[in-house]
Motif scaffolding. Structure first.
Motif, PDB file in Angstrom:
ATOM      1  N   ARG A  38      36.571   6.213  42.335  1.00  0.00           N
ATOM      2  CA  ARG A  38      35.948   7.105  41.357  1.00  0.00           C
ATOM      3  C   ARG A  38      34.638   7.646  41.914  1.00  0.00           C
ATOM      4  O   ARG A  38      33.551   7.284  41.476  1.00  0.00           O
ATOM      5  N   ALA A  39      34.759   8.549  42.878  1.00  0.00           N
ATOM      6  CA  ALA A  39      33.574   9.182  43.451  1.00  0.00           C
ATOM      7  C   ALA A  39      32.811   9.955  42.381  1.00  0.00           C
ATOM      8  O   ALA A  39      31.585  10.088  42.456  1.00  0.00           O
ATOM      9  N   ASP A  40      33.532  10.459  41.387  1.00  0.00           N
ATOM     10  CA  ASP A  40      32.872  11.191  40.304  1.00  0.00           C
ATOM     11  C   ASP A  40      31.887  10.288  39.554  1.00  0.00           C
ATOM     12  O   ASP A  40      30.782  10.716  39.203  1.00  0.00           O
ATOM     13  N   ILE A  41      32.272   9.048  39.321  1.00  0.00           N
ATOM     14  CA  ILE A  41      31.376   8.121  38.617  1.00  0.00           C
ATOM     15  C   ILE A  41      30.154   7.813  39.472  1.00  0.00           C
ATOM     16  O   ILE A  41      29.025   7.786  38.961  1.00  0.00           O
ATOM     17  N   LEU A  42      30.357   7.605  40.767  1.00  0.00           N
ATOM     18  CA  LEU A  42      29.208   7.369  41.653  1.00  0.00           C
ATOM     19  C   LEU A  42      28.265   8.563  41.626  1.00  0.00           C
ATOM     20  O   LEU A  42      27.046   8.409  41.572  1.00  0.00           O
ATOM     21  N   GLY A  43      28.842   9.763  41.687  1.00  0.00           N
ATOM     22  CA  GLY A  43      28.021  10.978  41.648  1.00  0.00           C
ATOM     23  C   GLY A  43      27.260  11.115  40.342  1.00  0.00           C
ATOM     24  O   GLY A  43      26.082  11.497  40.331  1.00  0.00           O
ATOM     25  N   MET A  44      27.927  10.800  39.244  1.00  0.00           N
ATOM     26  CA  MET A  44      27.270  10.883  37.939  1.00  0.00           C
ATOM     27  C   MET A  44      26.127   9.869  37.846  1.00  0.00           C
ATOM     28  O   MET A  44      25.039  10.191  37.351  1.00  0.00           O
ATOM     29  N   ARG A  45      26.360   8.665  38.337  1.00  0.00           N
ATOM     30  CA  ARG A  45      25.300   7.643  38.312  1.00  0.00           C
ATOM     31  C   ARG A  45      24.115   8.066  39.166  1.00  0.00           C
ATOM     32  O   ARG A  45      22.956   7.873  38.788  1.00  0.00           O
ATOM     33  N   ALA A  46      24.406   8.636  40.333  1.00  0.00           N
ATOM     34  CA  ALA A  46      23.324   9.074  41.226  1.00  0.00           C
ATOM     35  C   ALA A  46      22.519  10.206  40.584  1.00  0.00           C
ATOM     36  O   ALA A  46      21.282  10.191  40.612  1.00  0.00           O
ATOM     37  N   MET A  47      23.219  11.166  39.991  1.00  0.00           N
ATOM     38  CA  MET A  47      22.530  12.284  39.326  1.00  0.00           C
ATOM     39  C   MET A  47      21.660  11.771  38.171  1.00  0.00           C
ATOM     40  O   MET A  47      20.516  12.188  38.010  1.00  0.00           O
ATOM     41  N   LYS A  48      22.230  10.885  37.373  1.00  0.00           N
ATOM     42  CA  LYS A  48      21.515  10.338  36.226  1.00  0.00           C
ATOM     43  C   LYS A  48      20.250   9.610  36.697  1.00  0.00           C
ATOM     44  O   LYS A  48      19.181   9.756  36.107  1.00  0.00           O
ATOM     45  N   LYS A  49      20.381   8.847  37.773  1.00  0.00           N
ATOM     46  CA  LYS A  49      19.253   8.083  38.309  1.00  0.00           C
ATOM     47  C   LYS A  49      18.134   9.029  38.774  1.00  0.00           C
ATOM     48  O   LYS A  49      16.958   8.814  38.467  1.00  0.00           O
ATOM     49  N   VAL A  50      18.507  10.083  39.484  1.00  0.00           N
ATOM     50  CA  VAL A  50      17.525  11.052  39.980  1.00  0.00           C
ATOM     51  C   VAL A  50      16.856  11.786  38.818  1.00  0.00           C
ATOM     52  O   VAL A  50      15.632  11.966  38.805  1.00  0.00           O
ATOM     53  N   LYS A  52      16.478  10.807  35.712  1.00  0.00           N
ATOM     54  CA  LYS A  52      15.590   9.904  34.972  1.00  0.00           C
ATOM     55  C   LYS A  52      14.283   9.690  35.732  1.00  0.00           C
ATOM     56  O   LYS A  52      13.212   9.660  35.136  1.00  0.00           O
ATOM     57  N   LYS A  53      14.364   9.534  37.065  1.00  0.00           N
ATOM     58  CA  LYS A  53      13.154   9.360  37.883  1.00  0.00           C
ATOM     59  C   LYS A  53      12.247  10.577  37.770  1.00  0.00           C
ATOM     60  O   LYS A  53      11.031  10.460  37.830  1.00  0.00           O
ATOM     61  N   ALA A  54      12.870  11.758  37.636  1.00  0.00           N
ATOM     62  CA  ALA A  54      12.107  13.001  37.546  1.00  0.00           C
ATOM     63  C   ALA A  54      11.702  13.324  36.108  1.00  0.00           C
ATOM     64  O   ALA A  54      11.156  14.392  35.848  1.00  0.00           O
ATOM     65  N   ASP A  55      11.978  12.409  35.197  1.00  0.00           N
ATOM     66  CA  ASP A  55      11.707  12.625  33.773  1.00  0.00           C
ATOM     67  C   ASP A  55      12.353  13.908  33.257  1.00  0.00           C
ATOM     68  O   ASP A  55      11.793  14.615  32.419  1.00  0.00           O
ATOM     69  N   ALA A  56      13.517  14.206  33.782  1.00  0.00           N
ATOM     70  CA  ALA A  56      14.271  15.388  33.352  1.00  0.00           C
ATOM     71  C   ALA A  56      15.342  14.971  32.348  1.00  0.00           C
ATOM     72  O   ALA A  56      15.764  13.812  32.313  1.00  0.00           O
ATOM     73  N   LYS A  57      15.762  15.909  31.539  1.00  0.00           N
ATOM     74  CA  LYS A  57      16.791  15.650  30.538  1.00  0.00           C
ATOM     75  C   LYS A  57      18.121  15.393  31.240  1.00  0.00           C
ATOM     76  O   LYS A  57      18.527  16.138  32.123  1.00  0.00           O
TER      77      LYS A  57
END
Length: 151
Positions: A38-50, A52-57
């Motif tokens: 599930r590369a899509d899940i890894l990508g979603m987790r990575a995007m979410k992490k970035v 959140k770090k950037a305080d973006a929605k």
């Protein structure tokens, strides 16, 4: 032909073909195979992490999925475009090397990066598919590179 047409465009075009082959394989297989990576899940987790770090929605899961697929296409295109460092006669070996290295990285790196291990290595079959599918992406890249670099 300019240098751009002789070197960069065939490299990027080949990388895009390999990235598309990989993404189509991932997205199709996950619909039918329970143990599919599930590369899509890894990508979603990575995007979410970035984000959140950037305080973006953080967008909805559907939108985040689309972003992750786009990010996968861009990053895998750039990665597979490294085939341009090889001579066309060595494209097959370069494609195999790129594919295997990417597959092993997709299995081994998510855990240390805090993205979880289940999406790419929850079972031996998932590990084999992960490495195999990145290899297929590398082979598609090599075939495209040979084709685009022919004289």
């Amino acid at each position: 032909m300019t240098d751009l047409n002789k070197t960069i465009l065939p490299s990027l075009g080949s990388g895009l073909i390999g990235a598309c082959a990989l993404t189509i394989l991932h997205e199709t297989a996950r619909q039918f195979i329970d143990e599919a990576p599930r590369a899509d899940i890894l990508g979603m987790r990575a995007m979410k992490k970035v984000l959140k770090k950037a305080d973006a929605k953080v967008p909805s899961d559907d939108e985040l999925h689309d972003w992750a697929l786009g990010g996968d296409l861009v990053s895998n295109t750039l990665y597979y475009s490294l085939i341009g460092l090889a001579k066309p006669k060595h494209a097959l070996a370069a494609g195999v090397a790129l594919g295997v290295v990417a597959g092993v990285g997709a299995v081994g790196l998510p855990g240390p990066l805090g993205l979880g291990t289940a999406p790419s290595s929850r079972t031996p079959a998932t590990v084999a598919m992960t490495i195999g599918w990145y290899l297929i992406g590398g082979l598609a890249t090599a075939a495209a590179y040979r084709f685009l670099k022919r004289k």
